[in-house]
Design a protein around this motif. Structure first.
Motif, short mmCIF file in Angstrom:
data_model
loop_
_atom_site.label_atom_id
_atom_site.label_comp_id
_atom_site.label_asym_id
_atom_site.label_seq_id
_atom_site.Cartn_x
_atom_site.Cartn_y
_atom_site.Cartn_z
N SER A 145 -15.95 -12.52 -60.29
CA SER A 145 -16.80 -11.61 -59.54
C SER A 145 -16.02 -10.40 -59.04
O SER A 145 -16.60 -9.40 -58.64
CB SER A 145 -17.46 -12.33 -58.36
OG SER A 145 -16.49 -12.94 -57.53
N ASP A 146 -14.68 -10.50 -59.04
CA ASP A 146 -13.83 -9.38 -58.64
C ASP A 146 -12.42 -9.66 -59.14
O ASP A 146 -12.14 -10.74 -59.66
CB ASP A 146 -13.85 -9.22 -57.11
CG ASP A 146 -13.48 -7.80 -56.66
OD1 ASP A 146 -12.98 -7.02 -57.49
OD2 ASP A 146 -13.70 -7.49 -55.47
N MET B 103 -10.48 -13.00 -55.46
CA MET B 103 -11.58 -13.76 -54.86
C MET B 103 -11.04 -14.72 -53.82
O MET B 103 -10.18 -15.56 -54.12
CB MET B 103 -12.35 -14.51 -55.96
CG MET B 103 -13.09 -13.58 -56.91
SD MET B 103 -13.47 -14.35 -58.51
CE MET B 103 -11.89 -14.21 -59.35
N ASN C 8 -11.02 -1.61 -48.15
CA ASN C 8 -12.20 -2.00 -48.92
C ASN C 8 -12.73 -3.33 -48.38
O ASN C 8 -12.20 -3.88 -47.41
CB ASN C 8 -11.86 -2.12 -50.41
CG ASN C 8 -11.38 -0.80 -50.98
OD1 ASN C 8 -12.07 0.20 -50.95
ND2 ASN C 8 -10.16 -0.81 -51.52
N GLU C 9 -13.75 -3.86 -49.02
CA GLU C 9 -14.32 -5.13 -48.60
C GLU C 9 -13.76 -6.27 -49.44
O GLU C 9 -13.74 -6.19 -50.67
CB GLU C 9 -15.85 -5.09 -48.72
CG GLU C 9 -16.53 -6.31 -48.14
CD GLU C 9 -18.05 -6.18 -48.14
OE1 GLU C 9 -18.73 -7.20 -47.90
OE2 GLU C 9 -18.57 -5.08 -48.38
N LEU C 10 -13.28 -7.33 -48.78
CA LEU C 10 -12.79 -8.48 -49.51
C LEU C 10 -13.95 -9.21 -50.18
O LEU C 10 -15.05 -9.28 -49.62
CB LEU C 10 -12.08 -9.45 -48.58
CG LEU C 10 -10.74 -9.00 -47.98
CD1 LEU C 10 -10.17 -10.12 -47.11
CD2 LEU C 10 -9.76 -8.62 -49.06
N THR C 11 -13.69 -9.77 -51.34
CA THR C 11 -14.69 -10.56 -52.06
C THR C 11 -14.46 -12.03 -51.79
O THR C 11 -13.40 -12.57 -52.11
CB THR C 11 -14.63 -10.28 -53.57
OG1 THR C 11 -14.98 -8.92 -53.81
CG2 THR C 11 -15.60 -11.19 -54.33
N ASP D 77 -15.72 -15.67 -52.81
CA ASP D 77 -16.45 -16.32 -53.89
C ASP D 77 -16.14 -17.82 -53.86
O ASP D 77 -15.27 -18.31 -54.59
CB ASP D 77 -16.07 -15.70 -55.24
CG ASP D 77 -17.01 -16.12 -56.36
OD1 ASP D 77 -17.66 -17.18 -56.20
OD2 ASP D 77 -17.08 -15.42 -57.38
N LYS E 173 -7.94 0.63 -55.91
CA LYS E 173 -8.38 -0.54 -55.15
C LYS E 173 -7.34 -1.67 -55.25
O LYS E 173 -7.03 -2.34 -54.26
CB LYS E 173 -9.73 -1.02 -55.67
CG LYS E 173 -10.34 -2.16 -54.89
CD LYS E 173 -11.72 -2.53 -55.42
CE LYS E 173 -12.31 -3.72 -54.65
NZ LYS E 173 -13.65 -4.11 -55.18
#
Length: 408
Positions: free
Chosen positions: A197-198, A201, A230-233, A235, A286
């Motif tokens: 998803s990134d 994760m 940025n925003e952490l992912t 999952d 990023k």
């Protein structure tokens, strides 16, 4: 096949889109909640059939409708449709009792603070004493003397313990070199096999194994998120069935039984797009920002962190969709691995990446992204190559190679 059976309803939260492709229009089905594990693409003509996935129409009724618009045999079509319904149900696209059970299971996991072991009783014993004996046996296979250093990072395999000595002595060489040291956090960079998803994760769940529960450093994650622009992912589903972090956790629990171990588990996704785009991952703003933030957060918060890259190397042969047996190119694999080993020991992340990219990742190095991340974040001054081996998977005519390193 029961033609009186009602065709189940497509879930109401499934997204349906029409796409323009070179070959013509396609219809795309995907699940934003990620309970359905993969998106599906169909010819646009499928949209006509899709309207009958309404939870009201039977196969017999649809057969009559199709028959009115067909000038040929439709039994084969209905049989194919019945098989498709079974497949869609298995993939959780249909509103059925099976989907409800899967959804409840997933929600139960997501709401739990724990990530339970998925490899006990499969890759290793669920009995703590037996597991301790297994790890002690693996540790005893170390062939080299311990280096007189306190490593700040290690590279170890994540291949299944069950393959035997080929794996055991590679694990043991690295873990033998940290066994007498002390660390206040373990940053585990796992290869993501089940979710991308990134690029990175995270999870806040604690890890449970037969040895007990290991705490995930939630305070560190919060500090990381605060420092990161940025925003952490997060999952949790990608972490749920992933073995690459779990294998390292049980080793750490065995080696440091009197320590309240704290981990930062991070799954690293594929970097293949950078191979395709002919650029280094650090050229992505990023990724570079995440590297800088991770380095700053860990080295400011902790005196003795240990970074662990949980990786394997080449994957070649029939099992991995190659048209030749793995042993047929073992000399190529050995030569490629040796070049990678040289760059890793030299702590040169970009040279390592360049070598993988030069062949378009032909040898499928599944540790590419965690190794690159470790070298880029830790920036070690010296690396020590410990050992390399491979597993000859006779049954599948395939080869998997792996190696271990320590860094200061």
């Amino acid at each position: 096949m029961d033609k009186n059976q009602i065709i189940p309803k497509i879930r109401g939260d499934i997204t349906i889109q029409i796409l323009e492709e070179k070959e013509g229009k396609k219809i795309l089905l995907y699940d934003r909640s990620q309970i359905a594990p993969q998106p599906l693409l169909f010819p646009v003509e499928f949209s006509y059939i899709l309207q009958f996935f309404d939870g009201k129409t039977t196969f017999e009724q649809l057969e009559k409708i199709i028959y009115q618009h067909s000038d040929g045999e439709i039994n084969q079509f209905i049989e194919g449709l019945f098989n498709l319904v079974q497949e869609l149900d298995y993939l959780c696209y249909l509103d059925t009792p099976y989907f409800e059970a899967i959804q409840n299971d997933i929600l139960s996991y997501l709401n739990s603070p724990l990530r339970p072991s998925v490899c006990s009783n499969i890759s290793y014993s669920s009995n703590p004493k037996e597991l301790a004996n297994e790890i002690q046996m693996m540790l005893s296979t170390a062939k080299n003397n311990r280096l007189n250093i306190q490593p700040k990072a290690i590279i170890v395999p994540h291949i299944d313990f069950r393959i035997g000595l080929a794996a055991h002595h590679i694990y043991s060489e690295a873990y033998n070199n940290i066994a007498n040291n002390s660390y206040d956090i373990f940053v585990i960079l796992g290869t993501a096999h089940y979710g991308n998803s990134d690029f990175f994760m995270f999870t806040k769940k604690d890890f449970e194994t037969p040895f007990g529960i290991v705490k995930t450093a939630q305070d560190t994650i919060e500090e990381f998120a605060k420092n990161y622009s940025n925003e952490l992912t997060f999952d949790d589903l990608a972490h749920r069935f992933e073995h690459s972090i779990e294998f390292q956790v049980v080793w750490l629990q065995y080696l440091f039984p009197k320590t309240k171990i704290k981990i930062l588990p991070i799954l690293v996704g594929s970097f293949n797009e950078f191979i395709l785009n002919n650029q280094f991952p650090v050229q992505d703003a990023k990724i570079q920002t995440l590297f800088d933030t991770l380095q700053k957060t860990i080295f400011e918060q902790y005196n003795n962190p240990l970074f662990i890259a949980s990786v394997d190397f080449a994957h070649v042969g029939r099992k991995f969709n190659d048209t030749i047996d793995g042993l047929d190119i073992i000399d190529e694999v050995n030569a490629h691995d040796n070049t990678l080993i040289e760059h890793i020991a030299n702590c040169d992340a970009n040279a390592f990446f360049t070598e993988v990219a030069r062949y378009g990742d032909k040898y499928k190095i599944c540790g590419l992204s965690p190794i690159y991340t470790l070298l880029s974040v830790v920036k070690p001054t010296r690396g020590y190559f410990l050992a390399r081996d491979y597993w000859n998977d006779f049954e599948n005519k395939s080869i998997v190679s792996f190696a271990s390193f320590v860094f200061e």
